[in-house]
Design an enzyme around this catalytic site. Sequence first.
Site, PDB file in Angstrom:
ATOM      1  N   SER A  19       0.865  -1.179   0.000  1.00  0.00           N
ATOM      2  CA  SER A  19       0.000   0.000   0.000  1.00  0.00           C
ATOM      3  C   SER A  19       0.903   1.231   0.000  1.00  0.00           C
ATOM      4  CB  SER A  19      -0.887   0.000   1.258  1.00  0.00           C
ATOM      5  OG  SER A  19      -1.496   1.262   1.473  1.00  0.00           O
ATOM      6  N   TYR A  57      -1.834  -0.776  10.559  1.00  0.00           N
ATOM      7  CA  TYR A  57      -1.820  -1.003   9.111  1.00  0.00           C
ATOM      8  C   TYR A  57      -0.517  -0.512   8.495  1.00  0.00           C
ATOM      9  CZ  TYR A  57      -3.622  -1.158   4.313  1.00  0.00           C
ATOM     10  OH  TYR A  57      -3.818  -1.440   2.983  1.00  0.00           O
TER      11      TYR A  57
END
Length: 296
Positions: A143, A156
């Site tokens: 990501s 995350y």
Amino acid sequence: MKLFEGRCAVITGAGSGFGREFARIAARRKMRVVLADVQKDALKAVEAELRAEGVDVIAQPCDVSNEKEVAALADAAFEHFGAVHLLFNNAGVATGGLTWEASAADWQWVLGVNVMGVVHGIKAFVPRMIAAGQEGHVINTASVAGLLSPPLMAVYNVSKHAVVTLSETLYHDLRLEKTKLGVTVLCPAFVPTGISASERNRPSHLDRGREATASEIAAQQSSDKAVSSGKITAAQVASMTFDAIESEQFYCVTHPKIMPSVRTRCEDVSQLRNPTDPYAHKPEVANTATTTSRGV
């Protein structure tokens, strides 16, 4: 890797989002496909879709955080198709909130899927792919949160930074050993997928065991809005990923507008500056994040 027809692709997190779109492109390129997902109904739906198109496909439920289940997936893939050429370590989950409010269960769940899922995939598949001596490629879904450190996303962020450095090290190791395998690390920003609804597949034994905090609720609401309003589709991201495979491109950053923030972060490190607000290039997002962090 430029030849796809007749070769085999293994895809984790194949029941939705990027995984489903990877499977569709692989099918259009006449590949044989191995699908894996923890959500059985979604997995069956994608399997049925591909079978209806005449694709040679197998589907196996798999929790990538479980090493034995990933090893069983590899056994099934090699036994059925004899070789694996594309490995998509794609399964992922997300949670948010203030750093110090994340529970031990949050860390265990997210790191178990996002980091150990990739580790397990590499350990189960890559040695066999190397031993086969054939051209192949490993794609790890990270990501832009693996290139930046936005607020309210500590768990995350940590998981995706780990995937980036794991992928970089894998790239160097494969070159050191002079293998025929390439590597791509996929770093998308917000895309309309099921990532913001990750809780649907959270195992009960890793439940927080408490009500969500104000920051966790706000982070979830912000994620829902950002993901649903993403301008680039999962299908477009999948197409960009296959382009990266063909061109042997390592970093696949699907949202070029994020690159000024990435460059600023790299400059912060090289100049030993304190971290710049990762949303500095998008003040409207920065204002939202500030409000959220105050629990407003």
